[in-house]
Design an enzyme around this catalytic site. Sequence first.
Site, PDB file in Angstrom:
ATOM      1  CB  THR A   1       7.314 -12.244  32.565  1.00  0.00           C
ATOM      2  OG1 THR A   1       8.562 -12.430  32.182  1.00  0.00           O
ATOM      3  CG2 THR A   1       7.012 -12.145  33.727  1.00  0.00           C
TER       4      THR A   1
ATOM      5  CB  SER B   1       7.129 -19.309  38.531  1.00  0.00           C
ATOM      6  OG  SER B   1       7.508 -17.837  39.507  1.00  0.00           O
TER       7      SER B   1
ATOM      8  CB  ILE C   1       9.063  -6.245  29.138  1.00  0.00           C
ATOM      9  CG1 ILE C   1       8.161  -7.283  29.234  1.00  0.00           C
ATOM     10  CG2 ILE C   1      10.087  -7.040  27.360  1.00  0.00           C
ATOM     11  CD1 ILE C   1       8.372  -8.591  29.535  1.00  0.00           C
TER      12      ILE C   1
ATOM     13  CD  GLN D   1      37.715 -17.404  64.965  1.00  0.00           C
ATOM     14  OE1 GLN D   1      36.945 -16.830  66.184  1.00  0.00           O
ATOM     15  NE2 GLN D   1      38.330 -17.998  65.112  1.00  0.00           N
TER      16      GLN D   1
ATOM     17  CB  ILE E   1      33.093  -6.106  56.716  1.00  0.00           C
ATOM     18  CG1 ILE E   1      33.393  -7.695  56.762  1.00  0.00           C
ATOM     19  CG2 ILE E   1      34.740  -5.436  56.265  1.00  0.00           C
ATOM     20  CD1 ILE E   1      33.858  -8.560  55.601  1.00  0.00           C
TER      21      ILE E   1
ATOM     22  CD  GLU F   1      17.233 -14.132  32.346  1.00  0.00           C
ATOM     23  OE1 GLU F   1      16.704 -15.162  31.338  1.00  0.00           O
ATOM     24  OE2 GLU F   1      17.162 -13.013  31.364  1.00  0.00           O
TER      25      GLU F   1
HETATM   26  C1  LIG Z   1      14.247  -6.547  36.941  1.00  0.00           C
HETATM   27  C2  LIG Z   1      13.249  -7.297  36.173  1.00  0.00           C
HETATM   28  C3  LIG Z   1      13.474  -7.165  34.825  1.00  0.00           C
HETATM   29  C4  LIG Z   1      12.619  -9.012  34.552  1.00  0.00           C
HETATM   30  N1  LIG Z   1      12.711  -8.760  32.905  1.00  0.00           N
HETATM   31  C5  LIG Z   1      12.075  -9.522  32.428  1.00  0.00           C
HETATM   32  C6  LIG Z   1      12.795  -9.629  30.803  1.00  0.00           C
HETATM   33  O1  LIG Z   1      12.974  -8.831  29.834  1.00  0.00           O
HETATM   34  N2  LIG Z   1      11.682 -10.423  29.678  1.00  0.00           N
HETATM   35  C7  LIG Z   1      10.263 -10.771  30.341  1.00  0.00           C
HETATM   36  O2  LIG Z   1       9.965 -11.824  29.623  1.00  0.00           O
HETATM   37  N3  LIG Z   1      10.594 -11.093  32.204  1.00  0.00           N
HETATM   38  C8  LIG Z   1      11.309 -10.378  33.279  1.00  0.00           C
HETATM   39  N4  LIG Z   1      11.492  -9.834  34.401  1.00  0.00           N
HETATM   40  C9  LIG Z   1      10.213 -11.411  34.933  1.00  0.00           C
HETATM   41  C10 LIG Z   1      10.615 -12.192  35.699  1.00  0.00           C
HETATM   42  O3  LIG Z   1      11.411 -13.918  34.995  1.00  0.00           O
HETATM   43  C11 LIG Z   1      10.022 -12.555  36.454  1.00  0.00           C
HETATM   44  O4  LIG Z   1       9.691 -11.586  37.820  1.00  0.00           O
HETATM   45  C12 LIG Z   1      10.175 -13.406  37.548  1.00  0.00           C
HETATM   46  O5  LIG Z   1      10.394 -15.329  36.849  1.00  0.00           O
HETATM   47  C13 LIG Z   1       9.484 -14.455  38.333  1.00  0.00           C
HETATM   48  O6  LIG Z   1       8.182 -14.471  38.469  1.00  0.00           O
HETATM   49  P1  LIG Z   1       6.685 -13.354  38.980  1.00  0.00           P
HETATM   50  O7  LIG Z   1       7.034 -11.667  39.535  1.00  0.00           O
HETATM   51  O8  LIG Z   1       5.300 -13.082  38.677  1.00  0.00           O
HETATM   52  O9  LIG Z   1       6.905 -14.267  40.082  1.00  0.00           O
HETATM   53  P2  LIG Z   1       5.655 -15.092  40.660  1.00  0.00           P
HETATM   54  O10 LIG Z   1       5.603 -16.410  39.839  1.00  0.00           O
HETATM   55  O11 LIG Z   1       4.131 -14.648  41.000  1.00  0.00           O
HETATM   56  O12 LIG Z   1       6.320 -15.615  42.372  1.00  0.00           O
HETATM   57  C14 LIG Z   1       6.320 -15.238  43.186  1.00  0.00           C
HETATM   58  C15 LIG Z   1       7.463 -16.386  44.427  1.00  0.00           C
HETATM   59  O13 LIG Z   1       6.677 -17.366  44.365  1.00  0.00           O
HETATM   60  C16 LIG Z   1       7.580 -19.005  44.103  1.00  0.00           C
HETATM   61  N5  LIG Z   1       7.071 -19.353  43.316  1.00  0.00           N
HETATM   62  C17 LIG Z   1       6.026 -19.306  42.695  1.00  0.00           C
HETATM   63  N6  LIG Z   1       5.279 -20.938  42.387  1.00  0.00           N
HETATM   64  C18 LIG Z   1       6.489 -21.669  43.547  1.00  0.00           C
HETATM   65  C19 LIG Z   1       6.336 -22.290  43.334  1.00  0.00           C
HETATM   66  N7  LIG Z   1       5.258 -24.143  42.985  1.00  0.00           N
HETATM   67  N8  LIG Z   1       7.062 -22.662  44.484  1.00  0.00           N
HETATM   68  C20 LIG Z   1       7.499 -22.767  45.217  1.00  0.00           C
HETATM   69  N9  LIG Z   1       7.430 -21.428  44.859  1.00  0.00           N
HETATM   70  C21 LIG Z   1       7.045 -20.801  44.318  1.00  0.00           C
HETATM   71  C22 LIG Z   1       8.712 -17.806  42.852  1.00  0.00           C
HETATM   72  O14 LIG Z   1       9.937 -18.545  43.332  1.00  0.00           O
HETATM   73  C23 LIG Z   1       8.514 -16.438  43.821  1.00  0.00           C
HETATM   74  O15 LIG Z   1      10.035 -15.815  45.048  1.00  0.00           O
HETATM   75  C24 LIG Z   1      12.333  -8.766  34.825  1.00  0.00           C
HETATM   76  C25 LIG Z   1      11.794  -9.275  36.336  1.00  0.00           C
HETATM   77  C26 LIG Z   1      12.230  -8.483  37.111  1.00  0.00           C
HETATM   78  C27 LIG Z   1      12.016  -7.785  38.457  1.00  0.00           C
END
Ligand SMILES: Cc1cc2nc3c(=O)[nH]c(=O)nc-3n(C[C@H](O)[C@H](O)[C@H](O)COP(=O)(O)OP(=O)(O)OC[C@H]3O[C@@H](n4cnc5c(N)ncnc54)[C@H](O)[C@@H]3O)c2cc1C
Length: 409
Positions: free
Chosen positions: A129, A135, A159, A280, A348, A374
Amino acid sequence: MDFRLTEEQRMVQKTIRDFVNKELIPLEMDVLKNEREGRPGLSKEKLKELQLKAKKAGFWGINTPEEYGGANLDPITSAIITMEQYRTFVPFEFGGHANNILYACNEEQKQKYLVPVIEGDKVPCFALTEPSGGSDPQMNTTAVKDGDYYILNGEKVFITRGMEADFAIVFASTDKSKGRSGGVTAFLVDREMGFKSEPIQTMGGTWEPAQLIFDNVRVPKENIIGEEGKGFKYAMMFINHNRGWVIPARSVGAAERLLEMCIDYANTRVTFGKPIGTNQAIQWMIADSQTEIEAAKWIMFRAAWMADQEGSWNSDKNDSIKFRHQASMAKLYGTNMVNRVVDRAIQIHGGMGFTKEFPIERWYRNLRVWRVYEGSDEMLRRTIAKHLLDEQIKPSELMPSIKDSVVYQ
Ligand SMILES: Cc1cc2nc3c(=O)[nH]c(=O)nc-3n(C[C@H](O)[C@H](O)[C@H](O)COP(=O)(O)OP(=O)(O)OC[C@H]3O[C@@H](n4cnc5c(N)ncnc54)[C@H](O)[C@@H]3O)c2cc1C
């Protein structure tokens, strides 16, 4: 169709459940105390001691091939183990494990990186990332050839284990014109080669991720994993395996334990002269949680079964579209399910659920990110919808044959 576990799988499940009940669950309050005081939940020494106990019981290198001393268990058995392990939030992991990308290394690299990781002597991190977005990673980190070296420049964010890692598996652009499918290369980058790391504080509080900075970091060409330009394939191999059954199995394990806590509380907490479970409104939350856990479990087991059939999960073979489809549904449904279950668990338990006397808040904070990394909810839905709209997957198809499925390149 036979949903029974094999004799061996039943035995594995019982052994891990006993281990978790006896060795891990009693540590929960200590873990919470440590984390709240800013220390790791488990010290390195305690983790090692627990790993050796698990090893004595036969659990070492769950997915590691036998030639490296592992048990080489199949994805279904691995999923059962992960489910049991995640009945607790104690940050334990079995020893003898390595990121599956490292099996794509050549023999020399395996001795230098894979084997020490399996032995617990080196810690890696997976650096994909970038600030441009997880994304749609733009791969602005570049690797430019300079004689026998590549010069890496760029930044990675979020990371996991980036602060403590001895080396990073870094994905960098070697040819921007080829995009992700042919222009990204995976490098093994030792900390001594000069990358910097800064912690990123999160609401989770455990395994804080880091920002990694590459400022003219010189990496020998021998440190390329596999072929130049094939890096993104390795990244997806790691991610798809986690999507298919690792994170969904964690979700099921945590949800089952939370539901058991809810049942205990609903049967013992008395209001208006009777246990709250006689209402319920509480019964529906319990029934919904159980139903959703069951659904998540079988979507996940089917993904694990498909990965096993396909044999791509621990090799650099490509995943099929059918597996990717199932894996996306398993992660989307499983992680959303566990977030609903933990929310109901707080409801709960009433005010007690919100306190730090109960561990539910720990799960509540930590489980949230499972819907983000992921593959976020949105990216998974995008993948699932694309397969359907492109008619690569038919919604009515039962038990798709993996053999004739198209593979991702
Ligand atoms: C605690 C933690 C640990 C992590 N560990 C790792 C790691 O070890 N290695 C690594 O490489 N990465 C790691 N990550 C990164 C993680 O994979 C990313 O945070 C994730 O892929 C989302 O990317 P972003 O945060 O840049 O959000 P963005 O890509 O900026 O997206 C922001 C929001 O917009 C939405 N979005 C984006 N594009 C679209 C679209 N076309 N349509 C609809 N919705 C959209 C996304 O779903 C999200 O809700 C980690 C993240 C966290 C928080």
